[in-house]
Design an enzyme around this catalytic site. Structure first.
Site, PDB file in Angstrom:
ATOM      1  N   ASP A 240       0.777  -1.817  -0.136  1.00 23.16           N
ATOM      2  CA  ASP A 240      -0.004  -0.127   0.132  1.00 23.16           C
ATOM      3  C   ASP A 240       0.902   0.570   0.069  1.00 23.16           C
ATOM      4  O   ASP A 240       2.409   0.855  -0.584  1.00 23.16           O
ATOM      5  CB  ASP A 240      -1.246   0.389   1.364  1.00 23.16           C
ATOM      6  CG  ASP A 240      -2.042   0.747   0.944  1.00 23.16           C
ATOM      7  OD1 ASP A 240      -2.560   1.486   0.374  1.00 23.16           O
ATOM      8  OD2 ASP A 240      -3.614   0.512   1.566  1.00 23.16           O
ATOM      9  N   HIS A 315      11.035   0.135 -11.871  1.00 21.48           N
ATOM     10  CA  HIS A 315      10.697  -1.258 -13.024  1.00 21.48           C
ATOM     11  C   HIS A 315       9.237  -2.289 -12.824  1.00 21.48           C
ATOM     12  O   HIS A 315       9.592  -2.267 -11.512  1.00 21.48           O
ATOM     13  CB  HIS A 315      12.076  -1.638 -13.578  1.00 21.48           C
ATOM     14  CG  HIS A 315      12.124  -2.245 -12.232  1.00 21.48           C
ATOM     15  ND1 HIS A 315      12.697  -3.706 -11.655  1.00 21.48           N
ATOM     16  CD2 HIS A 315      13.803  -2.006 -11.511  1.00 21.48           C
ATOM     17  CE1 HIS A 315      13.060  -3.886 -11.263  1.00 21.48           C
ATOM     18  NE2 HIS A 315      13.766  -3.487 -10.717  1.00 21.48           N
TER      19      HIS A 315
END
Ligand SMILES: *[C@@H]1O[C@H](CO)[C@@H](O)[C@H](O)[C@H]1NC(C)=O
Ligand SMILES: *[C@@H]1O[C@H](CO)[C@@H](O)[C@H](O)[C@H]1NC(C)=O
Length: 467
Positions: A240, A315
């Site tokens: 989160d 990435h």
């Protein structure tokens, strides 16, 4: 400001833009740790016992009562259980020195340590080994199946601590109405819910921290609202918020952040009367997260103005640059929409997981309140699968990506498909040892050492206190 002086002294300053770009003044405690140590209240002298099953809560409260004006509440190296939460309100010019490790034992909600209505406050570990272990997995795992039950003798808490599925436990730390403060050199691990919340705080600094939560939503890393706060050199793992700004907020500088498998950094969720301005994020490294940055709202009112998001690298993320003013995970708030104005995204590099399924640029503004002055420049994020990426814009004006120039009354979604990889993307640097899986919800998360690198090529502004 300490950093500014340090940088000048080492002549590194000339390489960087002014550090105070978005801060409105100096940050951090106004008196030194040394002066606060002229009066030390050691929890062991206030009934504390160094044992994983003891309750360090009442001794912390008693030590605080004795030392809250100008002193240091000291938790020496050692293991301490905690079943009574410590609500430390008032006082002035004090420090909480956590050199030991606090292990959650109790199961109550709320916050294990909350500090409120104080000024000139420092929460730190002098050894950089102080930590809080929330054992959140006992809430998140669901009812423990007998086959995988650890033997009671290996647990520091009663087995009845394990909760049915879908539960959350206490948050670790909350600061409310705290000014001139710092938090640093601490590890916050496996919270029952959020790890660190700064609610209506100002003139603060957070640095040299590592946060490790379980791999599910609801276990936020750092949530902040208030003004003039500098967060830097922090690593977060969870599923989160990594380092997220909520409303109202102004003048924050958030830099050298490593979201090492997380939800990613964000702003929001934003609702009615949003008031956010002058927020600057830079040097944010994000891998295996829900997004590299998300601004999220649905309906609502007020504005987000004059913010910069620069030098983002990452990435294997789902979304990348994601401004979504109709975010379906949020309830519709009262109002025609939040106004997003004068927001710059500059120098974003790396790759995303699938640039067609979830395009790396998504600027979707409210129908009735189009965004203006949005700038996307130096954006070269490519995809890890397939050979094209899409950019999506809606009701968004400014320059770069698929944004329309000027201003106007809005437009339907436009999509650009890019079929050529940006040059040099393959040689974008990666952090060493990126995390390749999240932390399981069914077993305890180990307490990690605090790293000394948070963004490729960036040196942390302060050395670890523990050397
Ligand atoms: C907008 O941000 C810049 C720094 O990025 C700052 O110099 C300027 O004062 C801000 N403008 C307003 C109106 O606050
Ligand atoms: C990212 O997390 C993994 C797993 O804990 C760790 O091994 C690695 O060192 C972290 N990366 C860095 C650069 O700290």
């Amino acid at each position: 400001m300490k950093i500014l002086i340090h940088s000048l002294a080492t002549a590194v300053f000339t390489l960087l833009p002014p550090i105070s770009a978005q801060l409105s003044g100096s940050v951090g405690p106004t008196t030194s740790r040394t002066s606060k140590r002229s009066k030390v209240c050691n929890v062991l002298d206030y009934g504390g016992v160094a044992s994983k099953t003891s309750d360090i809560g009442p001794p912390i409260a008693s030590a605080f009562a004795a030392c809250k004006n100008g002193g240091t509440v000291y938790i020496p190296p050692g293991d301490y259980g905690m079943s009574t939460w410590a609500a430390l309100s008032g006082g002035k010019s004090w420090a909480l020195q956590l050199d030991g490790i606090i292990y959650r034992v109790g199961t109550g909600g709320g916050h294990m340590i909350s500090v409120s209505s104080t000024s000139d406050f420092e929460f730190y570990s002098s050894t950089s080994k102080g930590a809080m272990q929330g054992y959140g997995y006992t809430f998140h795992a669901g009812t423990l199946p007998p086959s995988s039950s650890p033997p009671s003798s290996s647990l520091p808490f009663p087995k009845s601590n394990f909760q049915p599925a879908g539960n959350y436990g206490p948050r670790l730390i909350r600061l409310t109405k705290v000014t001139d403060f710092s938090i640093h050199d601490l590890a916050l691990v496996d919270a029952g819910a959020f790890h660190l919340i700064m609610d209506t705080c100002s003139d603060g600094e957070v640095y040299n921290m590592i946060i490790r939560g379980g791999n599910e939503g609801g276990l936020d890393g750092i949530d902040i609202w208030g003004s003039n706060i500098h967060v830097h050199d922090v690593e977060v793992t969870n599923r989160d918020e990594c380092v997220t700004v909520k409303s109202p907020a102004s003048n924050m500088l958030i830099e050298n952040i490593y979201c090492n498998w997380s939800g990613g950094c964000a702003m929001g969720s934003l609702g009615s009367d949003t008031a956010i301005s002058n927020i600057h994020y830079r040097n944010i490294y994000t891998q295996n997260s829900n997004q590299m940055y998300m601004l999220k709202s649905r309906g609502g009112s007020g504005s987000v103005k004059n913010c910069t998001f620069e030098s983002f690298l990452g990435h294997s993320n789902a979304y990348t640059l994601d401004l979504n003013a109709d975010w379906s995970s949020q309830k519709v708030a009262t109002g025609y929409g939040v106004l997003y104005q004068d927001i710059t995204f500059r120098d974003w590099r790396g790759t995303c997981s699938n640039g067609v399924q979830r395009g790396p640029v998504q600027v979707l503004c409210p129908d009735k309140v189009p965004c203006t002055g949005i700038v996307v420049e130096g954006f070269s994020v490519w995809t890890e699968s397939g050979s094209s990426v899409v950019w999506k814009c809606q009701n968004a004006y400014g320059s770069g990506a698929c944004l329309k120039a000027g201003s106007g009354s809005g437009y339907a979604v436009v999509t650009s498909t890019i079929n050529t990889a940006p040059s040099g993307y393959a040689s974008d640097p990666k952090m060493p040892n990126d995390l390749t899986a999240g932390f399981a919800l069914t077993s305890s998360i180990p307490i990690p050492p605090i790293p000394t690198t948070f963004f490729p090529g960036a040196t942390p502004a302060s050395k670890l206190l523990g050397g």
